[in-house]
Design a protein around this motif. Structure first.
Motif, PDB file in Angstrom:
ATOM      1  N   SER A  29       0.970  -1.214   0.051  1.00  0.00           N
ATOM      2  CA  SER A  29      -0.050   0.136   0.020  1.00  0.00           C
ATOM      3  C   SER A  29       0.777   1.315   0.044  1.00  0.00           C
ATOM      4  O   SER A  29       1.858   1.280   0.435  1.00  0.00           O
ATOM      5  N   LYS A  30       0.399   2.329  -0.649  1.00  0.00           N
ATOM      6  CA  LYS A  30       0.988   3.371  -0.929  1.00  0.00           C
ATOM      7  C   LYS A  30       0.586   4.749   0.067  1.00  0.00           C
ATOM      8  O   LYS A  30       1.167   5.670   0.124  1.00  0.00           O
ATOM      9  N   PHE A  31      -0.630   4.235   0.804  1.00  0.00           N
ATOM     10  CA  PHE A  31      -1.392   5.429   1.467  1.00  0.00           C
ATOM     11  C   PHE A  31      -0.944   5.361   2.912  1.00  0.00           C
ATOM     12  O   PHE A  31      -1.401   5.781   3.606  1.00  0.00           O
ATOM     13  N   HIS A  32       0.074   4.607   3.177  1.00  0.00           N
ATOM     14  CA  HIS A  32       0.516   4.648   4.783  1.00  0.00           C
ATOM     15  C   HIS A  32      -0.418   4.489   5.801  1.00  0.00           C
ATOM     16  O   HIS A  32      -0.893   5.167   6.511  1.00  0.00           O
ATOM     17  N   PRO A  33      -0.803   3.075   6.124  1.00  0.00           N
ATOM     18  CA  PRO A  33      -2.099   2.708   6.817  1.00  0.00           C
ATOM     19  C   PRO A  33      -1.744   2.854   8.149  1.00  0.00           C
ATOM     20  O   PRO A  33      -0.873   2.669   8.625  1.00  0.00           O
ATOM     21  N   ASN A  34      -2.802   2.969   9.146  1.00  0.00           N
ATOM     22  CA  ASN A  34      -2.614   2.915  10.522  1.00  0.00           C
ATOM     23  C   ASN A  34      -2.979   1.768  10.847  1.00  0.00           C
ATOM     24  O   ASN A  34      -3.458   0.799  10.153  1.00  0.00           O
ATOM     25  N   VAL A  35      -3.053   1.151  12.261  1.00  0.00           N
ATOM     26  CA  VAL A  35      -3.277  -0.099  12.532  1.00  0.00           C
ATOM     27  C   VAL A  35      -4.641  -0.408  12.326  1.00  0.00           C
ATOM     28  O   VAL A  35      -4.759  -1.682  12.010  1.00  0.00           O
ATOM     29  N   GLU A  36      -5.518   0.367  12.359  1.00  0.00           N
ATOM     30  CA  GLU A  36      -7.130  -0.140  12.160  1.00  0.00           C
ATOM     31  C   GLU A  36      -7.131  -0.447  10.652  1.00  0.00           C
ATOM     32  O   GLU A  36      -7.951  -1.172  10.478  1.00  0.00           O
ATOM     33  N   MET A  37      -6.742   0.221   9.732  1.00  0.00           N
ATOM     34  CA  MET A  37      -6.794   0.089   8.500  1.00  0.00           C
ATOM     35  C   MET A  37      -6.077  -1.328   8.114  1.00  0.00           C
ATOM     36  O   MET A  37      -6.707  -2.146   7.400  1.00  0.00           O
ATOM     37  N   ILE A  38      -4.829  -1.583   8.492  1.00  0.00           N
ATOM     38  CA  ILE A  38      -4.510  -2.999   8.206  1.00  0.00           C
ATOM     39  C   ILE A  38      -5.307  -3.782   8.927  1.00  0.00           C
ATOM     40  O   ILE A  38      -5.593  -5.160   8.402  1.00  0.00           O
ATOM     41  N   TYR A  39      -5.738  -3.783  10.305  1.00  0.00           N
ATOM     42  CA  TYR A  39      -6.563  -4.658  10.644  1.00  0.00           C
ATOM     43  C   TYR A  39      -7.828  -5.022   9.965  1.00  0.00           C
ATOM     44  O   TYR A  39      -8.004  -6.330   9.734  1.00  0.00           O
ATOM     45  N   GLN A  40      -8.358  -3.991   9.287  1.00  0.00           N
ATOM     46  CA  GLN A  40      -9.686  -4.315   8.471  1.00  0.00           C
ATOM     47  C   GLN A  40      -9.298  -5.057   7.238  1.00  0.00           C
ATOM     48  O   GLN A  40     -10.094  -6.064   6.748  1.00  0.00           O
ATOM     49  N   LYS A  41      -7.870  -4.909   6.660  1.00  0.00           N
ATOM     50  CA  LYS A  41      -7.454  -5.219   5.461  1.00  0.00           C
ATOM     51  C   LYS A  41      -7.368  -6.966   5.620  1.00  0.00           C
ATOM     52  O   LYS A  41      -7.350  -7.599   4.782  1.00  0.00           O
ATOM     53  N   LEU A  42      -6.859  -7.161   6.958  1.00  0.00           N
ATOM     54  CA  LEU A  42      -6.489  -8.592   7.233  1.00  0.00           C
ATOM     55  C   LEU A  42      -7.758  -9.296   7.653  1.00  0.00           C
ATOM     56  O   LEU A  42      -7.907 -10.651   7.653  1.00  0.00           O
ATOM     57  N   LYS A  43      -8.834  -8.867   8.006  1.00  0.00           N
ATOM     58  CA  LYS A  43      -9.890  -9.519   8.750  1.00  0.00           C
ATOM     59  C   LYS A  43     -10.635 -10.632   7.445  1.00  0.00           C
ATOM     60  O   LYS A  43     -10.597 -11.566   7.972  1.00  0.00           O
ATOM     61  N   PRO A  44     -10.556 -10.375   6.267  1.00  0.00           N
ATOM     62  CA  PRO A  44     -11.172 -11.478   5.242  1.00  0.00           C
ATOM     63  C   PRO A  44     -10.168 -12.828   5.387  1.00  0.00           C
ATOM     64  O   PRO A  44     -10.855 -13.702   5.392  1.00  0.00           O
ATOM     65  N   ASP A  45      -8.964 -12.359   5.477  1.00  0.00           N
ATOM     66  CA  ASP A  45      -8.083 -13.669   5.499  1.00  0.00           C
ATOM     67  C   ASP A  45      -7.811 -14.313   7.091  1.00  0.00           C
ATOM     68  O   ASP A  45      -7.516 -15.447   7.060  1.00  0.00           O
ATOM     69  N   PHE A  46      -7.853 -13.320   7.894  1.00  0.00           N
ATOM     70  CA  PHE A  46      -7.669 -13.935   9.369  1.00  0.00           C
ATOM     71  C   PHE A  46      -8.880 -13.288  10.353  1.00  0.00           C
ATOM     72  O   PHE A  46      -8.819 -12.385  10.811  1.00  0.00           O
ATOM     73  N   PRO A  47      -9.981 -13.811  10.039  1.00  0.00           N
ATOM     74  CA  PRO A  47     -11.034 -13.552  10.798  1.00  0.00           C
ATOM     75  C   PRO A  47     -11.111 -13.577  12.366  1.00  0.00           C
ATOM     76  O   PRO A  47     -11.688 -12.587  12.831  1.00  0.00           O
TER      77      PRO A  47
END
Lengths: 149, 149
Positions: A29-47
């Motif tokens: 990602s180019k937009f420099h996510p915060n912890v919450e953004m990373i967590y949301q992106k991971l949810k589908p793969d790691f519920p």
DNA sequence: ATTTCTGCAAATGCTTTGCATTGCA
DNA sequence: TGCAATGCAAAGCATTTGCAGAAAT
């Protein structure tokens, strides 16, 4: 084997799917996510994944020098897998954080660090440079609003 | 009448003893205190004062442009009554924040802002430059420790 | 088999908010 | 007097911590 795995193993830090996934998101990602953004992106793969695990992972990756932490004064922190010294620009309107690749932060360090060391007597470890303003997209939106009123 | 009183009255913001005292502490101190430090300094003179009042005061002073907020990544924020653009250096050991007066942040803005605007398309409002390292006092202490071991 | 990591829930620390009381204008 | 500010306590977020069970080496 990826570079990250080698680095972790060398420091006797376990290579887990969660850590790999967090790092991979940051790399992509180019937009420099915060912890919450990373967590949301991971949810589908790691519920079952926990926010705490993301926090702990950021800590590990930061300590081994694989990522850098950005503080744009939002509350939460932003993360960047690009560790070469470079500056960032933050949109006060939409919160986007963008790299300023061509800004000469490395040259700035080389040429002027000595001056600052002399003035302050500090031993300088690193420098952070942030620009604050509004991004082209937000500026365009504002123009449209003004034109229609 | 002090400049601050004039500025507040002009904006229909009430001049209170608490606000004056907070600003006066900021004007006097070189070490860029955080909210808790300001609160502790005020306690002898204002035993009934609340932390929330200090927070609200920082907000007011920031909004009228009398102070600037510094974010050195500590958790809490630091405050500076010197609003002219200048950079700061932070001691990772003792937490001290010092002005870097002679670092050319204004020149940097004048000469290079246009370049960054072109690269990013952003409208730039302001810049923040932080140096991180260890201060002379902490460095001396460390040397003493090493010499005695 | 050992050691470290994960996930959960509770705890922490900084900051904000709501509201009754106080005080500036 | 009228409106804004203060002080207090409770609430809000981001982050950390402790610990039992799970996973990596």
């Amino acid at each position: 084997m990826h570079a990250i795995e080698e680095i972790l193993r060398k420091k006797k830090i376990k290579v887990t799917p969660q850590r790999m996934a967090v790092y991979s998101i940051l790399k992509q990602s180019k937009f420099h996510p915060n912890v919450e953004m990373i967590y949301q992106k991971l949810k589908p793969d790691f519920p079952a994944m926990s926010l705490a695990t993301v926090y702990k992972t950021m800590d590990v990756l930061k300590k081994v020098g694989l990522i850098q932490e950005l503080n744009v004064g939002e509350g939460g922190l932003r993360y960047d897998a690009q560790i070469r010294p470079h500056s960032h620009i933050y949109c006060k309107n939409c919160g986007k954080v963008v790299d300023v690749d061509h800004f000469p932060l490395e040259e700035l360090q080389d040429s002027l660090l000595e001056k600052v060391k002399e003035e302050t007597g500090f031993n300088i470890l690193f420098v952070q440079l942030y620009f604050f303003g509004t991004c082209p997209e937000c500026n365009d939106k504002k123009e449209l609003l003004e034109a229609s009123s």
